[in-house]
Structure formats: C-alpha cells, structure tokens
Motif scaffolding. Structure first.
Motif, short mmCIF file in Angstrom:
data_model
loop_
_atom_site.label_atom_id
_atom_site.label_comp_id
_atom_site.label_asym_id
_atom_site.label_seq_id
_atom_site.Cartn_x
_atom_site.Cartn_y
_atom_site.Cartn_z
N TYR A 60 -13.89 -4.93 -4.03
CA TYR A 60 -13.37 -5.86 -5.01
C TYR A 60 -11.97 -6.31 -4.63
CZ TYR A 60 -17.19 -3.99 -7.76
OH TYR A 60 -18.44 -3.59 -8.18
N LEU A 61 -11.61 -7.50 -5.07
CA LEU A 61 -10.31 -8.07 -4.73
C LEU A 61 -9.21 -7.45 -5.58
CD1 LEU A 61 -8.76 -10.27 -3.14
CD2 LEU A 61 -9.17 -11.81 -5.07
N LYS A 62 -8.18 -6.94 -4.89
CA LYS A 62 -6.99 -6.43 -5.56
C LYS A 62 -5.89 -7.48 -5.60
CE LYS A 62 -5.54 -2.34 -4.31
NZ LYS A 62 -5.18 -1.20 -3.42
N VAL B 298 -8.73 -2.19 1.97
CA VAL B 298 -9.07 -3.03 3.11
C VAL B 298 -8.22 -4.29 3.06
CG1 VAL B 298 -10.88 -4.36 4.26
CG2 VAL B 298 -11.43 -2.15 3.22
N VAL B 299 -7.59 -4.64 4.16
CA VAL B 299 -6.76 -5.85 4.25
C VAL B 299 -7.40 -6.79 5.26
CG1 VAL B 299 -4.49 -6.79 4.82
CG2 VAL B 299 -4.67 -4.58 3.65
N THR C 265 0.83 -1.20 0.00
CA THR C 265 0.00 0.00 0.00
C THR C 265 0.87 1.25 0.00
OG1 THR C 265 -1.79 -1.13 1.17
CG2 THR C 265 -1.77 1.28 1.28
N GLY C 266 1.94 1.22 0.77
CA GLY C 266 2.84 2.37 0.84
C GLY C 266 3.51 2.69 -0.48
N LYS C 267 3.69 1.68 -1.32
CA LYS C 267 4.29 1.92 -2.63
C LYS C 267 3.33 2.62 -3.58
CE LYS C 267 7.48 -2.01 -2.36
NZ LYS C 267 7.85 -3.32 -2.94
N ARG C 268 2.00 2.40 -3.35
CA ARG C 268 1.00 3.00 -4.24
C ARG C 268 0.62 4.41 -3.79
NH1 ARG C 268 -1.03 -2.37 -3.75
NH2 ARG C 268 -2.44 -1.67 -2.09
N GLU D 178 -6.51 -8.30 -0.13
CA GLU D 178 -6.51 -6.85 -0.27
C GLU D 178 -7.69 -6.46 -1.14
OE1 GLU D 178 -2.80 -4.94 -1.42
OE2 GLU D 178 -1.72 -6.75 -0.80
N LEU D 179 -8.54 -5.57 -0.62
CA LEU D 179 -9.77 -5.18 -1.30
C LEU D 179 -9.81 -3.68 -1.53
CD1 LEU D 179 -12.24 -7.21 0.96
CD2 LEU D 179 -11.10 -8.01 -1.11
#
Length: 308
Positions: free
Chosen positions: A284-286, A261-262, A156-159, A298-299
């Motif tokens: 939705y699923l990431k 959401v994790v 998440t931190g990379k995005r 990860e959603l």
C-alpha cells in the motif's frame, strides 16, 4: 545536474539562459538526444545576477556540433530559447572548471551529495557526505529520482532503523551508501551492469561505506543471494517502470514484516501503473513525492489505507 562527460581535449559549448522549468527539461532532452560519451549537459542556477536569479543550460561537445540541429532540438521545448542559444569553444584547461561550476552540492535531509571539488566545503556534525564524481551522470544526487529516494531513506530512519536494506539497480551506489552510512546496518546492492557494480563498489570504498555493503551483479531478483540476505526492512528500486513492474512479484517475499519499499525512476504519469503492480502483491502507498518531474513512491504491507 550534469549528464555525462565528454573526452579530454578542446570542447565546444552551447549556453542559453532560461527559466528553471525549461532549463531542466532542455538539459535532460539534449542529454538523451546525444551519445553521452560525446556530449555533456548541465542545468544550473545563476547567482548574483543584477536582474535577479535565473537558470542556464550548457551543453559541452567533444566535436563541433551541428548548431542548427541543436537549435531545432531546443525549439521543440522553447523556440525563444533556441534563438537565444550561444555557441563557443573552451580550451581543455577551462572545460573541467566550467562543467563543475553547475554541479553544486545537493542537500537532502542529513545527506549532502557532492563531487570531489567540493569535498572541503562539506561540514561535519550530523551531515552525511556522499562523494560522487561528476563524470558519473546518473546518481550524482542532482536527479529528481535520486533526491526522492534519499528523502525516503531519511524519512524511514525517523520511523525505525532498518536492520537490512536491499538496493536494486544500484548504479553509482549512492542510495545504498546513503542507507549504509545513516543506519550502519547491512546493505545488499545489485545491478544488471557489471561496470555499475564495479563503480559502486569503488564509490563505497571512497566513502567509507564498504564495510556495510555487499555488491552483487545480477539481473532481476532470482539469485539465491537475495533470499539469503533477507528479509529486508527497506528495499530501494530506482529503475524504470517496466523493470519495476517485472520485479513486483519476486520482491514481495523479500520484504520483512512492517518494511518499506521505495520505488522511483517514474514519470508522474507512470506512477499509478507501478502502484497497481505492487498493490496486487499486497503493498500500500505510504507517501508519494514528485521532485523535478519525477515521482518516488513509498510502499508498505502494514495494511494502512492507501493514500493518493
């Protein structure tokens, strides 16, 4: 991985050398079969063996165990391992050192989760050390669910850098601390267990994460503090399938636009049931990660096509 810590005093130990996949299962199975106040189990890699690498399981008992009963439990997973198990006794002075040998630091992305016995071995630079005492069984970083969540936090931190994070079921506080130390932004960490909240708060102080984290004792997500602290760009919930499904509806309004959401604490066979509950809320699923037999999801609500 280390599950539990028996009281001080002479301790009895069972050891068996097995393949890695059996070691993790046997350690978790024994850990679930006994009172954690009386028995601790660990699974760890054996290094520098002449015949090559391997794994071992050790179980530490505060009182002399029923050896045949322990063998019967191990035999449910591997009859060969049950027959090969060796029982012995450790003096008090040997117990702590022996138990910590199997609890090596765990590196996940920039995170390194470690015990105080490895504090001096953790390097600086971009490494984010999170110190959790070995006596705290779940949330030491040695469990597949914790690893999966920390990997998701790092991704998440990379995005994008989350402005606010919510950690539901914080336990030892390791996930909330990971988010706080990586992003340096506010975290709200909650747990249904008052002892867990007190422990997590102390861990946050010890890891210099306390200025970023507010702790809350609360069941579910109904308390007004959750709404007041949101919306959240990152929501972490490392619990179990039933409570994950139960919080799906109240969680959705707390998620910021474009947030993540994790979810973890899921066996692979439970992952789709959790996913269905959150898809019903427009998530939705990431990405799906399965580490050491545990699945992390990860959603997002950004409308992306779901992945399998």
């Amino acid at each position: 991985m280390l599950e539990g810590l028996p009281p001080n005093g002479a301790s009895h130990v069972m050891r068996v050398d097995v393949p890695e996949h059996q070691a993790r299962v046997i350690a978790e199975y024994l850990g679930e079969s006994f009172d954690p106040a009386e028995v601790a189990t660990s699974a760890f890699e054996i290094e520098d063996r002449a015949e090559g690498s391997g794994w071992a399981v050790e179980a530490y008992f505060a009182e002399a165990p029923d050896e045949e009963g322990v063998r019967e439990l191990i035999a449910l997973i591997s009859p060969e391992a049950a027959a090969a198990a060796v029982f012995s006794t450790l003096d008090k002075k040997d117990w702590v050192a022996a138990s910590l040998e199997g609890l090596a630091p765990v590196a996940i992305g920039r995170f390194v989760v470690h015990g105080s016995h490895d504090r001096d071995r953790i390097g600086g630079g971009s490494t984010i050390g999170i110190e959790i005492e070995a006596a705290l069984a779940f949330g030491t970083g040695h469990h597949g669910t914790t690893k999966g969540c920390l990997a998701a936090i790092a991704a998440t931190g990379k995005r994008r850098r989350p402005g606010r994070t919510l950690d539901v079921g914080t336990g030892t506080g390791v996930l909330g601390m990971g988010a706080a130390l990586l992003f340096r932004t506010p975290v709200l960490a909650s747990d249904i267990d008052r002892v867990a909240v007190a422990t997590a708060r102390e861990n946050a102080r010890a890891n210099h994460a306390a200025p970023f984290i507010r702790f809350l004792h609360a069941p579910g997500l109904g308390a007004g503090e959750f709404r007041a602290g949101g919306p959240y760009d990152l929501i972490l919930a490392n619990i179990l399938l039933a409570p994950l499904k139960g919080i799906a509806r109240p969680l959705r309004p707390l998620l910021a636009k474009g947030g993540t959401v994790v979810l973890s604490g899921l066996l692979p066979s439970h992952a789709n049931a959790a996913l269905a509950a959150y898809r019903a809320q427009g998530l939705y699923l990431k990405r799906r990660r399965t580490i050491e037999g545990w699945t992390t999801l990860e959603l997002t609500a950004d409308g992306s096509r779901p992945r399998r």
